[in-house]
Design a protein around this motif. Structure first.
Motif, PDB file in Angstrom:
ATOM      1  N   SER A   1       0.964  -1.206   0.166  1.00  0.00           N
ATOM      2  CA  SER A   1       0.198   0.324  -0.263  1.00  0.00           C
ATOM      3  C   SER A   1       0.578   1.440   0.343  1.00  0.00           C
ATOM      4  N   SER A   2       2.255   1.593   0.807  1.00  0.00           N
ATOM      5  CA  SER A   2       2.676   2.951   1.349  1.00  0.00           C
ATOM      6  C   SER A   2       3.163   2.357  -0.781  1.00  0.00           C
ATOM      7  N   ASP A   3       4.113   1.404  -1.190  1.00  0.00           N
ATOM      8  CA  ASP A   3       4.372   1.498  -2.511  1.00  0.00           C
ATOM      9  C   ASP A   3       3.613   2.424  -3.971  1.00  0.00           C
ATOM     10  N   LEU A   4       2.055   1.359  -3.664  1.00  0.00           N
ATOM     11  CA  LEU A   4       1.352   2.311  -4.918  1.00  0.00           C
ATOM     12  C   LEU A   4       0.932   4.332  -3.928  1.00  0.00           C
ATOM     13  N   GLN A   5       0.857   3.861  -2.780  1.00  0.00           N
ATOM     14  CA  GLN A   5       0.754   5.682  -2.882  1.00  0.00           C
ATOM     15  C   GLN A   5       1.619   6.514  -3.283  1.00  0.00           C
ATOM     16  N   GLU A   6       2.954   5.906  -3.112  1.00  0.00           N
ATOM     17  CA  GLU A   6       4.299   6.664  -4.024  1.00  0.00           C
ATOM     18  C   GLU A   6       4.091   6.865  -5.247  1.00  0.00           C
ATOM     19  N   VAL A   7       3.620   5.737  -5.614  1.00  0.00           N
ATOM     20  CA  VAL A   7       3.066   5.764  -7.447  1.00  0.00           C
ATOM     21  C   VAL A   7       2.439   6.445  -8.022  1.00  0.00           C
ATOM     22  N   MET A   8       1.095   7.029  -6.828  1.00  0.00           N
ATOM     23  CA  MET A   8       0.067   8.112  -6.616  1.00  0.00           C
ATOM     24  C   MET A   8       0.538   9.478  -6.761  1.00  0.00           C
ATOM     25  N   VAL A   9       1.685   9.230  -5.438  1.00  0.00           N
ATOM     26  CA  VAL A   9       1.709  10.408  -5.505  1.00  0.00           C
ATOM     27  C   VAL A   9       2.816  10.923  -7.018  1.00  0.00           C
ATOM     28  N   LEU A  10       4.005  10.326  -7.146  1.00  0.00           N
ATOM     29  CA  LEU A  10       4.321  10.733  -8.545  1.00  0.00           C
ATOM     30  C   LEU A  10       4.010  10.796  -9.636  1.00  0.00           C
ATOM     31  N   ASP A  11       2.631  10.422  -9.991  1.00  0.00           N
ATOM     32  CA  ASP A  11       1.956   9.893 -11.198  1.00  0.00           C
ATOM     33  C   ASP A  11       0.289  10.099 -10.259  1.00  0.00           C
ATOM     34  N   PRO A  12      -0.438  10.841 -10.327  1.00  0.00           N
ATOM     35  CA  PRO A  12      -1.974  10.639  -9.923  1.00  0.00           C
ATOM     36  C   PRO A  12      -2.809  10.109 -11.295  1.00  0.00           C
ATOM     37  N   ASN A  13      -2.254  10.026 -12.079  1.00  0.00           N
ATOM     38  CA  ASN A  13      -2.784   9.193 -13.509  1.00  0.00           C
ATOM     39  C   ASN A  13      -2.435   7.464 -14.162  1.00  0.00           C
ATOM     40  N   VAL A  14      -1.637   6.942 -12.980  1.00  0.00           N
ATOM     41  CA  VAL A  14      -1.754   5.604 -13.276  1.00  0.00           C
ATOM     42  C   VAL A  14      -3.246   4.857 -12.640  1.00  0.00           C
ATOM     43  N   GLN A  15      -3.341   4.218 -13.997  1.00  0.00           N
ATOM     44  CA  GLN A  15      -5.037   3.320 -12.936  1.00  0.00           C
ATOM     45  C   GLN A  15      -4.864   2.572 -12.518  1.00  0.00           C
TER      46      GLN A  15
END
Length: 400
Positions: A365-379
């Motif tokens: 969950s922590s890593d996926l949240q990092e992805v969303m911070v870096l690029d909110p458009n990664v569905q």
């Protein structure tokens, strides 16, 4: 044809003017070259001539070199720091000291980019050889070759060809004048003659990369110009005698040239490794597309043995580990990628999948949240985060 063709790498520059004292890149192909046909003028402001005629060289040049006086005998108005002129007295083959000084000064001027002034000094030395009855074909040939380099730097291809031809009459199969003449011919779009000279150079020394490149380039020009039968229109390429090759190989190699060759060899090796790395990586990518993850993994491992700091290979190999359910190894590869690129969203996303496979849903969950911070458009990350959050809740409930 016209002016659309590529220009020779050596046009406008034929290497060092220092003859045997100044060994330059293979056969005289210096990196510092003037633009073809334009040249660099060193005659001072207001000059519009292609080169200064030799008979206009300052009559007091020898006096200036000898005692630091100006033409007319006057002293310089201001005395600056003492300049080291010891290089002027260095031996120069069989040339008598006054002519050796002209040559040595020409070499120094050439190295400093003062090609017009260097040309004058070489001309004085050449004329002095005739006046003094100097009978040394080798030394005179070097002087002509050096002056040819000045002409080539100055964009005067016709006079360069003339001096190179004279040098070759004195010293047949001498590499530098051959290479300089080839460059001048190519600049004048006399491709057949340039081709013959470049091929002759390569008979003498196969390691002259400039000649290899030029032969390849000119071959394309000749095919375009003469069609498939272009070879039939070539002048005869002379067969270089074995003794001429042996004499060239026996010449001592300067430290400067040795270092240049070592640098070129290192660059060539680096290019080969890069090409091999790229080819193997592409093979791995193709295997992933075909679902052959174990084979792809091995290709990516080969890539990392060649280039262990390539982030994309770690993230690519992580895919293979994930597909093979080797989650711990996938996580390690993503860790390595993030050490190289701390904001690599692919590494965060794939490490999240590895954590998920290891049932560490909180870390996932922590890593996926990092992805969303870096690029909110990664569905995919958003969807995966919902899945991991659900699994985290379920795991917490199961613990109770």
């Amino acid at each position: 044809m016209g002016n659309a063709q590529e220009k020779p790498p050596g046009s406008g520059g034929g290497g060092g003017g220092g003859g045997e004292e100044e060994e330059e890149e293979e056969g005289g192909a210096k990196a510092d070259r003037a633009t073809p046909g334009r040249g660099r003028r060193s005659w001072g402001p207001g000059s519009s001539t292609a080169h200064r005629p030799p008979d206009k060289a300052p009559a007091a040049a020898a006096a200036v070199v000898a005692n630091g006086t100006q033409a007319g005998g006057g002293q310089h108005p201001q005395e600056g720091p003492a300049m080291d002129t010891s290089y002027l007295d260095a031996p120069a083959g069989a040339l008598p000291p006054p002519l050796a000084r002209f040559k040595n000064e020409g070499n120094r001027l050439f190295k400093n980019g003062q090609f017009g002034e260097a040309l004058e000094k070489y001309t004085l030395a050449i004329d002095g050889c005739a006046d003094a009855g100097v009978d040394s074909p080798e030394d005179l040939g070097i002087l002509y070759s050096n002056r040819a380099a000045c002409y080539l730097k100055d964009g005067n291809s016709a006079d360069c060809i003339q001096d190179c031809t004279r040098a070759l009459e004195l010293q047949p199969y001498s590499l530098k004048p051959l290479l300089r003449r080839a460059m001048a011919y190519e600049t004048l779009e006399r491709y057949r003659k340039a081709y013959v000279d470049y091929k002759t150079v390569l008979q003498i020394d196969t390691g002259v990369q400039a000649a290899h490149d030029s032969v390849h380039r000119i071959t394309k020009q000749l095919i375009e110009q003469d069609g498939p039968e272009w070879r039939e229109n070539l002048p005869e390429i002379p067969l270089v005698p074995l003794v001429a090759k042996q004499q060239h190989q026996a010449k001592p190699v300067s430290a400067e040239l040795s270092q240049a060759r070592a640098a070129r060899a290192a660059n060539e090796e680096a290019r080969r490794k890069e090409a091999r790395f790229t080819a193997v990586k592409h093979e791995g990518n193709d295997l992933v597309k075909r679902g052959r993850f174990q084979d792809a993994l091995e290709k990516y491992s080969d890539c990392l043995s060649m280039k262990p700091d390539d982030c994309s290979v770690y993230t690519n190999r992580a895919i293979c580990f994930l597909k093979l359910n080797r989650y711990a190894e996938a996580k390690e590869d993503c860790d390595s990628a993030l050490r190289l690129e701390p904001t690599n969203k692919k590494a965060f996303y794939r490490r999240a999948l590895a954590h998920k496979g290891l049932k560490d849903y909180l870390a996932a969950s922590s890593d996926l949240q990092e992805v969303m911070v870096l690029d909110p458009n990664v569905q995919e990350a958003e969807q995966e985060l919902q899945t991991v959050t659900s699994l985290l809740r379920q795991s917490l409930m199961d613990q109770h």
